[in-house]
Structure formats: structure tokens, C-alpha cells
Scaffold this motif. Structure first.
Motif, PDB file in Angstrom:
ATOM      1  N   SER A 180       0.845  -0.883  -0.084  1.00  0.00           N
ATOM      2  CA  SER A 180      -0.014   0.062   0.012  1.00  0.00           C
ATOM      3  C   SER A 180       0.925   1.242   0.045  1.00  0.00           C
ATOM      4  O   SER A 180       1.922   1.213   0.726  1.00  0.00           O
ATOM      5  CB  SER A 180      -0.870   0.205   1.247  1.00  0.00           C
ATOM      6  OG  SER A 180      -1.237   1.361   1.374  1.00  0.00           O
ATOM      7  N   PRO A 181       0.410   2.128  -0.792  1.00  0.00           N
ATOM      8  CA  PRO A 181       1.173   3.709  -0.784  1.00  0.00           C
ATOM      9  C   PRO A 181       0.794   4.126   0.647  1.00  0.00           C
ATOM     10  O   PRO A 181       1.744   4.930   1.027  1.00  0.00           O
ATOM     11  CB  PRO A 181       0.541   4.395  -1.790  1.00  0.00           C
ATOM     12  CG  PRO A 181      -0.900   3.864  -1.972  1.00  0.00           C
ATOM     13  CD  PRO A 181      -0.764   2.146  -1.699  1.00  0.00           C
ATOM     14  N   ARG A 182       0.140   3.704   1.570  1.00  0.00           N
ATOM     15  CA  ARG A 182      -0.145   4.515   2.759  1.00  0.00           C
ATOM     16  C   ARG A 182       0.948   3.865   3.976  1.00  0.00           C
ATOM     17  O   ARG A 182       1.345   4.356   4.858  1.00  0.00           O
ATOM     18  CB  ARG A 182      -1.341   4.010   3.311  1.00  0.00           C
ATOM     19  CG  ARG A 182      -1.817   4.634   4.680  1.00  0.00           C
ATOM     20  CD  ARG A 182      -3.008   4.090   5.498  1.00  0.00           C
ATOM     21  NE  ARG A 182      -4.156   4.240   4.574  1.00  0.00           N
ATOM     22  CZ  ARG A 182      -4.961   5.488   4.757  1.00  0.00           C
ATOM     23  NH1 ARG A 182      -4.603   6.370   5.562  1.00  0.00           N
ATOM     24  NH2 ARG A 182      -6.025   5.582   4.076  1.00  0.00           N
ATOM     25  N   LEU A 183       1.697   2.703   3.496  1.00  0.00           N
ATOM     26  CA  LEU A 183       2.797   1.908   4.313  1.00  0.00           C
ATOM     27  C   LEU A 183       4.059   2.873   4.647  1.00  0.00           C
ATOM     28  O   LEU A 183       4.532   3.252   3.471  1.00  0.00           O
ATOM     29  CB  LEU A 183       3.050   0.653   3.692  1.00  0.00           C
ATOM     30  CG  LEU A 183       3.504  -0.345   4.888  1.00  0.00           C
ATOM     31  CD1 LEU A 183       2.973  -0.474   6.175  1.00  0.00           C
ATOM     32  CD2 LEU A 183       4.102  -1.480   3.949  1.00  0.00           C
ATOM     33  N   ALA A 184       4.267   3.234   5.645  1.00  0.00           N
ATOM     34  CA  ALA A 184       5.580   4.020   6.159  1.00  0.00           C
ATOM     35  C   ALA A 184       6.576   3.471   6.531  1.00  0.00           C
ATOM     36  O   ALA A 184       7.934   3.769   6.479  1.00  0.00           O
ATOM     37  CB  ALA A 184       5.088   5.271   7.054  1.00  0.00           C
ATOM     38  N   GLY A 185       6.219   2.346   7.290  1.00  0.00           N
ATOM     39  CA  GLY A 185       7.594   1.680   7.945  1.00  0.00           C
ATOM     40  C   GLY A 185       7.231   0.280   8.718  1.00  0.00           C
ATOM     41  O   GLY A 185       6.133  -0.054   8.774  1.00  0.00           O
TER      42      GLY A 185
END
Length: 307
Positions: free
Chosen positions: A147-152
Motif C-alpha cells: 500500500s502507498p499508505r505504508l510508512a514503516g
């Protein structure tokens, strides 16, 4: 999506059911605060913890600290309510436990959007995931790109050791393969990545060694279970004076060589290439961010993603 040099040297878990601890967190030297609704909270205190965490985030006062809310799993009685609350909380991100598949990431993404959290854009709500099972490690590549929402990614080495029947050894050799898989996945997809906790609060030497190993492996920082561990993590994951001095000399020497039309430059007898210059710039930028005054509040942190 490329990671930035935002400091994440120390990420301290704070029990959401302890209002005094949540208030104390505002004065701790942590780069990241993980306000926990999951493992640190007893079943009969889950609703209270959620209310207290929401109130603490709404009240603000965390300064430059990045605030994540770790929710309960979506397969628990509290997970969906936690995620709905986190979506509207104003926190900097939400952390999902025990993620084992890309679909689990996408499910959390859909639920966050359904509850009002903007998609994974510069003004959206970042999603973080706990990597703490054998299946999760085997699916790290797919999870990191879900997902493009995933940050870490956040390593849950205690749960992982339990599942693997592995021992907690000083060099963590039983878990090196799993750590490496997650590091590869995170870096391949431009994600931040935080190392697992050190459980023995009386083992200062072991904590320092674990932090050094985390730095050597390439982690951005370390998750912690007690404020007394903050100093060791902050020191280990910050660029030291010698590294910064060399980084500045690499940058200056490379710039001078480029101005003179030279393709090759040596610093301390070692060849300097573009990749070394990029890493030098990262270290200098990270050091500057660590030195920055405590003035980065929730609004300014939200303006960049991932941070």
C-alpha cells in the motif's frame, strides 16, 4: 516512496492504560512514542486505554516526538474500534500488530479510509506494521509493497523468538535471517524500519551491543520498553563526531572535484563516488534534524509522509 532523514533513533512503547505514563512521555527524550493499546494493556482495560490515548493525542504537548498508536489486531474484539478511533485521532501514524500478508495491510488501509483517514498521500495517515511471525517474515517483500499508505516496519523480536523456539542470544543469530529479510524489503520499497526490543532492563552492556548491531545492520532506530533505555539508543543511532567530520569532508571534496571537472576524488586515501556522497548528505541531514529545537508539533510532522 523514499525515506527521509527524520530521526527515529528511539521508539518507546507507552501503555495506553497508564495516564501518568502518557503524560510523562511528553518530557522524554524519545524520537518516537508508540502509545500501546495491545500487548501492554490487559483485556479489561482496553476501552479505558483507547479513551486515554485519544485524549492524550488530542491534548497535544508531544512536541517534536512522532506519535504512533498501536492498535489491537483486527481479529480481536477491540481491533476495529481501535482502528476507527486512530483514523480520526490526529496521531502521526497507526501501527498494526502481527501482520502476515499484503492483504492484511490492504484491509487496514481500506478500514482507515472508511473511517475518514485520507489515503497514503503527503497529507494522509501513515500505516506502520509489526513484523513478528515466521509467516510475516516470509512475506516481507509483498507486505512492504502492499500500500502507498505504508510508512514503516517494526520488528517484534520477542514474539518472533517465541514462534521460532529461538533463544535470545547476544548476537541474535537465530533471528538474523528474519531481520535481514525485513531490512531488504523495507529498503527496496523506501520504508523506515525499527529494530526489536531488548528485554533485560539490567543488562546495559547487552542493550548497547544490540543497538550497535542494529546500526550495523541498517535499522533506523530501536524500539524500547523503558525510558532508561532511551540514552543508549539515541547515542547509538546518531551519527558520531568522526562520521560527521568525514561526511562533511566527503561532500566538500566531491563538490570541489566536480567544479574542477574531475571524475575521481580521494578522501583519506579512499575513492569517493556518488553513493558515498549521498550517504554523507544523509548523515549530515540526520545530525541537523537531531539538533533541531523541540518545536516540530503534530501539524508540521503531518506535512511530510513518510517522515
Amino acid at each position: 516512496m523514499a525515506t527521509t532523514a527524520r530521526p527515529r533513533r528511539s521508539a518507546l512503547y507507552m501503555p495506553g492504560s497508564n495516564a501518568r505514563a502518557l503524560e510523562k512521555a511528553k518530557g522524554l527524550e524519545a524520537d518516537v512514542l508508540i502509545l500501546d493499546l495491545e500487548d501492554a494493556v490487559a483485556p479489561d482495560a482496553k476501552d479505558l486505554a483507547r479513551d486515554q490515548v485519544l485524549a492524550a493525542v488530542a491534548a497535544g504537548g508531544f512536541g517534536r516526538r512522532e506519535v504512533l498508536i498501536r492498535v489491537n489486531g483486527l481479529d480481536t474484539p477491540w481491533g476495529h474500534a481501535d482502528l476507527a478511533a486512530a483514523a480520526r485521532s490526529g496521531a502521526h501514524g497507526v501501527l498494526i500488530p502481527k501482520v502476515e500478508s499484503a492483504e492484511a495491510v490492504r484491509q487496514a488501509d481500506r478500514l482507515l479510509a472508511a473511517h475518514g483517514a485520507a489515503p497514503g498521500t503527503p497529507n494522509g495517515l501513515p500505516l506502520w506494521v509489526m513484523m513478528e511471525t515466521a509467516l510475516g517474515m516470509l512475506n516481507a517483500k509483498e507486505i512492504a509493497s502492499a500500500s502507498p499508505r505504508l510508512a514503516g516496519l517494526v520488528l517484534g523480536t520477542s514474539d518472533l523468538a517465541k514462534e521460532l523456539h529461538a533463544h535470545h542470544t547476544p548476537l541474535r543469530l537465530p533471528m538474523i535471517t528474519a531481520l535481514g529479510l525485513c531490512l531488504l524489503a523495507a529498503r527496496a520499497h523506501g520504508l523506515a524500519i525499527l529494530d526489536g526490543v531488548h528485554l533485560d532492563l539490567d543488562d546495559d552492556a547487552g542493550l548497547e551491543a544490540s543497538c550497535r548491531q542494529g546500526v550495523e545492520l541498517g535499522f533506523d532506530g530501536k524500539t524500547l520498553i523503558h525510558p532508561r533505555q532511551l540514552a543508549a539508543a539515541n547515542a547509538a543511532f546518531a551519527p558520531d563526531a568522526a562520521s560527521l567530520d568525514r561526511a562533511r569532508r566527503v561532500i566538500a571534496a566531491h563538490a570541489e572535484a566536480m567544479a574542477q571537472g574531475k571524475a575521481v576524488v580521494l578522501v583519506d586515501g579512499r575513492l569517493v563516488e556518488a553513493l558515498h556522497v549521498a550517504e554523507a548528505h544523509r548523515l549530515v541531514t540526520l545530525a541537523a534534524a537531531i539538533r533541531a529545537p523541540d518545536q516540530t508539533g503534530l501539524d508540521s510532522i503531518r506535512s511530510g509522509f513518510p517522515l
